[in-house]
Structure formats: structure tokens, C-alpha cells
Scaffold this motif. Structure first.
Motif, PDB file in Angstrom:
ATOM      1  N   PHE A 260     -73.522 -30.946-109.428  1.00 26.12           N
ATOM      2  CA  PHE A 260     -73.402 -30.421-110.801  1.00 26.12           C
ATOM      3  C   PHE A 260     -73.619 -31.621-111.700  1.00 26.12           C
ATOM      4  N   PRO A 261     -74.481 -31.512-112.722  1.00 21.28           N
ATOM      5  CA  PRO A 261     -74.822 -32.701-113.526  1.00 21.28           C
ATOM      6  C   PRO A 261     -73.640 -33.312-114.256  1.00 21.28           C
ATOM      7  N   PHE A 262     -72.543 -32.543-114.420  1.00 21.09           N
ATOM      8  CA  PHE A 262     -71.422 -33.047-115.219  1.00 21.09           C
ATOM      9  C   PHE A 262     -70.308 -33.644-114.367  1.00 21.09           C
ATOM     10  N   VAL A 263     -70.541 -33.765-113.053  1.00 17.25           N
ATOM     11  CA  VAL A 263     -69.561 -34.457-112.196  1.00 17.25           C
ATOM     12  C   VAL A 263     -70.279 -35.434-111.272  1.00 17.25           C
ATOM     13  N   GLU A 264     -69.526 -36.416-110.798  1.00 16.18           N
ATOM     14  CA  GLU A 264     -70.073 -37.358-109.816  1.00 16.18           C
ATOM     15  C   GLU A 264     -68.933 -38.055-109.093  1.00 16.18           C
ATOM     16  N   PRO A 265     -68.669 -37.848-107.820  1.00 16.27           N
ATOM     17  CA  PRO A 265     -69.387 -36.903-106.956  1.00 16.27           C
ATOM     18  C   PRO A 265     -68.990 -35.458-107.218  1.00 16.27           C
ATOM     19  N   GLY A 266     -69.842 -34.542-106.698  1.00 14.91           N
ATOM     20  CA  GLY A 266     -69.553 -33.119-106.851  1.00 14.91           C
ATOM     21  C   GLY A 266     -69.319 -32.460-105.494  1.00 14.91           C
ATOM     22  N   VAL A 267     -68.485 -31.407-105.495  1.00 11.24           N
ATOM     23  CA  VAL A 267     -68.192 -30.700-104.237  1.00 11.24           C
ATOM     24  C   VAL A 267     -68.137 -29.197-104.502  1.00 11.24           C
TER      25      VAL A 267
END
Ligand code: FA5
Length: 337
Positions: A260-267
């Protein structure tokens, strides 16, 4: 009435009185009828008062007839008054069949989505998240731009948008039915400084083909926590605890990498359903660019966010096979909850 009463005058009076009473259409006409015939100066009262002028034989016969008429007119009056009262109410006279056996009143209930949303919010509230309501009609800026999804980003294609006004000339961009509750993240962060710990439930809309696990309208419960020192362990602990509270301690849970572009990392997180994994939420650590967009210092603050689909949660919890039941408006389904 001062003339000497006769048997004919009583018969005539009765006919006139009953005829006139039948034509009295409202309470006021009934009252003037009463005054005319039975008031202190009324016509029947006059007859009764003048009985004394008759010789004893006549007095007995005419007196008895006059008194009988008095009784008849009194009951006719009561009956007519009651009739008018009944017809004056909004119910037609025979709308209620009093001979029918009694039936139970059908009680309404909360929609299954509302019930599961409340249960989910209770779980998060107990973990210290505060509930905030959001808006279903959203600006492009909050649904996409502030979440690090610029206009040319391929991630916009993942969420087919129902637009209200796409061409609107404004720095906030177009107006749309929100495709996700994530727009609440920047909306909340713009308004307050960290620490933030909120959940925000609400409806989302996507112009997409429906199947057993996809609807074009569905709910999400967004979660956001921002503070100094929050880590991926906090995210995982919170979502594990949520799953335990909703599904019990034995239900298997799986985390997988997702984008998801608004998180890093994403799960994403899936729940076991008879040997099959069903995804119920997306989550991740808030992207530093999102924090910067709302004026937070990403060097100082970190956070995690998640978006859960309550209909999917209810499907897994109650064994509902097809998500389309939720908005199909079939009472056989809705009354099971
Ligand atoms: C999102 O919508 C992200 N906003 C989630 C998120 C929030 C990620 C915060 C990171 C941080 P996604 O499109 O996967 O992600 O939807 C999230 C959940 O909403 C899904 O797991 C599912 O439970 C539910 N959902 C999504 N699309 C549908 C649909 N068409 N019908 C029913 N439920 C859906």
C-alpha cells in the motif's frame, strides 16, 4: 313549546328528531340537536312540562309516551355521538378486526454489519483506541494524494472509484465516494498532534465486479496509532489481540507482505476458514511521506495503520458464505442475527 300535547305531536316529534339526528354530521350539530329537543327550552321538555294541563287519563297515556320518547332520544343521541367520534379518528370504522387472534409484534434489529462493527470497536476501544466518525463523500486529496497515491500512480487503479465530480477545479481535486477509510488518517493527523490512537468505522464504495467476497459497497474500520517509538511489534501485537478477541484464541492467523503506497512495510492479515486463508485487513507502518504531508516529523514519530473489512470478519465468524447477503435486503438472512 306551550301548545297542549297530543299523541300525534309525540309521534311527529319522534320522526323529526330521529331524522334530524341522523343528518347531524359533527359534534356541534349533535349538540344543537340536543338543545333543540332536550334542552331546558327544548321541544320534548316542553311536552313534558305541559302534561299538567291534561286531564288525568290523557296525562297518564301521553305522559308515558313522552317519557318513552325521552329514553329513546337519549340513547339515539349517545349512539350518534359515539359514531361521530369514531369516524373522526384516522382509523376507518372497520379497520381493526377484533376477532383476529393476537399476533406478536415483529421487532426490528441491528444490521449484522452494525453488530460486528460495534463488536470490533469495543475490542479496539478496550485497547485504548478512540472512535472517530468520518465522511463517506471524500475529496481526492484525502482519499489519494495525502496518502502518497499521486494521480499517475498505478495504485489508483486497484480501487475503481465512483466519482461525484472528477473534473472539479480545486487544489483538493475531485469529489468521490471514498474507496477506503484511510482518508481519515491525514484528516485526523492534520487536526491533532501525536500521540494519536483512533479507530474510524464507515462505508466505502468501489466500482468493481461483485463476487462471494467482494461487494461494491462495504464497510471498513480504519485504525491509526502514531507516537514516539512505535514499532512493527506494536502493530502485530494489536492485530493479534484483535483477532483473539473476535475469533477466539485457537483461530489461525497469517501475516503476509503486501503493498500500500501509504505504509512501509505493508502487510495483510488473513484468517483460516476451513483450511483456506481469507484476507480481512491491510496494514503497515505509516509511510514517512504521509507523516510529512500532515506536518509530523518522521524522525521523531512513527506509527502503524490498518483497515479491516467488517463484512469479511462477520463471514468468518458466523460462517456466511457470500458477502452479497449483507446488502441483499433479504429478511430471512437479516433476522438470523
Ligand atoms: C485498503 O483499503 C487499505 N486502505 C487498507 C490499509 C489501511 C492498509 C491502513 C494499510 C494501512 P484493501 O483494498 O485491501 O486495503 O481493503 C482492506 C480490507 O477491506 C480488505 O481486507 C477487506 O476486508 C475489505 N474490502 C476491500 N475491498 C472489499 C470489497 N470489495 N468488498 C468487501 N470488503 C472489501
Amino acid at each position: 313549546m306551550s301548545s297542549t300535547p297530543t299523541e300525534e305531536s309525540i309521534v311527529t316529534l319522534k320522526a323529526e328528531a330521529l331524522d334530524q339526528l341522523a343528518n347531524a354530521a359533527d359534534e356541534a350539530s349533535v349538540e344543537s340537536w340536543r338543545v333543540e329537543y332536550m334542552g331546558r327550552r327544548g321541544r320534548l321538555t316542553g311536552i313534558l312540562r305541559n302534561l299538567g294541563s291534561l286531564d288525568p287519563d290523557q296525562r297518564r297515556a301521553i305522559g308515558a309516551a313522552a317519557n318513552r320518547l325521552k329514553g329513546e332520544l337519549e340513547s339515539a343521541l349517545d349512539e350518534r355521538a359515539a359514531e361521530i367520534k369514531r369516524s373522526g379518528s384516522s382509523q376507518p370504522k372497520d379497520a381493526i378486526d377484533v376477532t383476529l387472534p393476537g399476533r406478536r409484534t415483529r421487532r426490528g434489529g441491528l444490521h449484522p454489519s452494525t453488530q460486528i462493527i460495534r463488536e470490533m470497536l469495543d475490542a479496539f476501544n478496550e485497547m485504548g483506541f478512540q472512535t472517530v466518525e468520518g465522511n463517506e463523500v471524500e475529496l481526492e486529496r484525502y482519499n489519494f494524494d495525502m496518502l502518497n497515491i499521486p494521480a499517475d500512480h498505478p495504485a489508483r487503479d486497484m480501487q475503481d472509484t465512483i466519482w461525484i465530480d472528477r473534473e472539479r477545479a480545486s487544489e483538493d481535486g475531485g469529489v468521490l465516494l471514498r474507496t477506503q477509510t484511510s482518508g481519515m488518517q491525514p484528516r485526523i493527523m492534520e487536526k491533532q498532534d501525536p500521540p494519536v490512537r483512533i479507530v474510524s468505522p464507515g462505508k466505502c464504495f468501489r466500482f468493481e465486479a461483485t463476487d462471494a467476497t467482494h461487494e461494491w459497497q462495504f464497510h471498513q474500520v480504519e485504525g491509526l496509532a502514531v507516537d514516539e517509538g512505535l514499532s512493527f511489534a506494536d502493530l502485530k501485537g494489536t492485530l493479534y489481540e484483535f483477532a483473539r478477541r473476535i475469533f477466539g484464541a485457537d483461530r489461525k492467523v497469517r501475516f503476509r507482505c503486501d503493498f500500500f503506497p501509504f505504509v512501509e512495510p505493508g502487510v495483510d492479515m488473513s484468517i483460516d476458514w476451513n483450511g483456506r486463508w481469507v484476507e480481512i485487513l491491510g496494514a503497515g507502518m505509516v509511510h514517512p511521506r504521509v507523516l510529512r504531508n500532515v506536518g509530523y516529523d518522521p524522525e521523531k514519530y512513527t506509527g502503524f495503520a490498518f483497515g479491516v473489512g467488517p463484512e469479511r470478519v462477520a463471514m468468518l465468524k458466523y460462517g456466511i458464505e457470500d458477502i452479497r447477503h449483507f446488502f441483499g435486503n433479504d429478511l430471512r438472512f437479516l433476522t438470523q442475527f
